[in-house]
Design an enzyme around this catalytic site. Structure first.
Site: not given
Ligand SMILES: Cc1ncc(COP(=O)(O)O)c(C=O)c1O
Ligand SMILES: Nc1c(O)cccc1C(=O)C[C@H](N)C(=O)O
Length: 397
Positions: A127, A196, A221-222, A370
């Site tokens: 990511f 991660d 948040y997932k 997805r």
């Molecule tokens: C593998 C992974 N790492 C990090 C993040 C995001 O990080 P953050 O919470 O800082 O937006 C996501 C999705 O948003 C993710 O899928």
């Molecule tokens: N963190 C997100 C956001 O603030 C807005 C939209 C999407 C996200 C996501 O979490 C994307 C996610 N990590 C992904 O796997 O694509």
């Protein structure tokens, strides 16, 4: 065919030990398969947030830092997450975003690594935020960043490797990487393993302690349903805590924060991973949302997740016209997370049509549909409907 899939879905739902969890969430009649991006709302959370606003902030005000347990929330909530990722208490602190925790973990990993090593390996399929942050961390610490596909990591490790940053489950393909094997390989090379867990925590067993992971980060948040932008977490294995040297040594990680001394003396334990003032509203919403896990074992979540994704793949094969989609998610259970990603022509329009018909997944450009399967609230009838609607949408195009 649709009758036989529907009948099987009904039988699977009737036998599902987690089926009653769904009523703990606020859901409507859409099929929600985007819990791998934003988990659904646990129904009791708004009342708890209202109480925090009205009573704890509105009436107790500053007293709440002590009396309502605000100050210690980051470690307390870390201990609630710990069993879900196979960690003993005292090793997880909640706060900041995943991105910020990646920075802390990668820089700290280079400081834990043996002297003289000058490479950081990073999952080349990561990511993006992890890659961006690792690049900056490498630049700041004077390391060379080496992007490597996770399967190639063992061959890329060597005496120059300081740290390795990997994803447990790939956000795009849903591929589950071999956390035990890769962690062991990293250790054999004398380096530090940072994982991660964004796409695995709450969906499958992680076993942080059992597999000797050094540092880990993840969002809440997932699959943990903490709400949009809910704080992330940082795991520092107990054996590394005394030497953990944070690149963001904010005052709340100080041994005596209210001493307000000019010299920095880090606190012991997980507290050392903190930075600044915790975002209490999000944090306490997350804490309340974790109640949905009471009495749930992650192994039964994993069993249902695999049954859901197996059934989805089977229904897709049955309903979708031949050749219109290709799964990029591995078929083997040991390589599959809790999502199915389908490569599809015109994926953008197809996903819009699905959403318009009440099946919510997401698009990863340019061509990936997805679908995330959250075992606490997705049922087998949802799976059958999602695949059937996908088949109808594609048949009409
Ligand atoms: C593998 C992974 N790492 C990090 C993040 C995001 O990080 P953050 O919470 O800082 O937006 C996501 C999705 O948003 C993710 O899928
Ligand atoms: N963190 C997100 C956001 O603030 C807005 C939209 C999407 C996200 C996501 O979490 C994307 C996610 N990590 C992904 O796997 O694509």
């Amino acid at each position: 065919m649709s009758e036989s899939f529907a009948a099987r879905a009904a039988a699977l739902d009737a036998a599902d030990p987690l089926a009653d969890r769904r009523k703990l969430f606020t859901l409507d009649d859409t099929v929600y398969l985007d819990g791998n991006s934003l988990g659904a709302l646990p129904a009791h959370v708004p009342a708890r947030v209202q109480e925090v606003l009205t009573r704890e902030w509105g009436e107790l005000r500053i007293r709440s830092w002590d009396e309502s347990g605000w100050w210690t929330a980051p470690e307390r909530i870390g201990d609630r997450i710990a069993p879900l990722v196979g960690a003993a208490a005292g090793q997880i602190v909640v706060g900041d975003s995943t991105s910020v925790n990646v920075f802390k973990a990668v820089v700290a990993a280079t400081r834990l690594a043996p002297e003289g090593r000058d490479e950081i390996l990073v999952d080349a399929t990561t990511f993006p935020t992890d890659g961006y942050i690792a690049e900056s961390a490498a630049r700041i610490t004077g390391h060379r960043l080496v992007p490597v596909a996770p399967a190639e990591v063992p061959g890329a490790l060597g005496p120059r490797t300081a740290a390795v940053l990997l994803n447990h489950v790939d956000y795009r393909t849903g591929r589950l990487h071999d956390l035990p094997g890769l962690t062991a390989a990293v250790h054999e090379a004398g380096a530090i393993a940072v994982w991660d867990l964004c796409h695995s925590a709450g969906a499958l067993p992680v076993g942080l302690d059992a597999h000797g992971v050094d540092l880990a980060v993840g969002c809440t948040y997932k699959y943990l349903n903490g709400g949009p932008g809910s704080p992330a977490y940082l795991y520092v294995a107990e054996r590394h805590q005394a030497a953990f040297d944070s690149p963001l040594p904010g005052w709340t990680s100080h041994a005596d924060p209210f001493g307000m001394t000019p010299e920095y003396t880090p606190a012991d334990g997980a507290v050392r991973g903190r930075v600044g003032t915790p975002d209490i509203l999000s944090m306490l919403a997350l804490e309340a949302s974790l109640d949905v896990w009471d009495g749930v074992f992650i192994d039964e979540v994993r069993a249902k997740s695999l049954a859901l994704t197996d059934f989805f793949l089977e229904c897709v094969a049955g309903y979708v016209p031949e050749g219109r989609v290709t799964s990029v998610t591995p078929a083997a259970h040991v390589e599959r997370g809790s999502q199915v990603a389908l490569r599809c022509e015109d994926a953008k329009q197809v996903m819009s049509a699905l959403i318009a018909r009440g099946v919510v997944g997401d698009l990863r450009r340019p061509d990936v549909l997805r679908f995330g399967f959250t075992p606490l609230y997705v049922g087998f009838a949802d799976v059958e409907r999602a695949a059937r609607v996908l088949g109808e949408v594609l048949a009409q195009r």
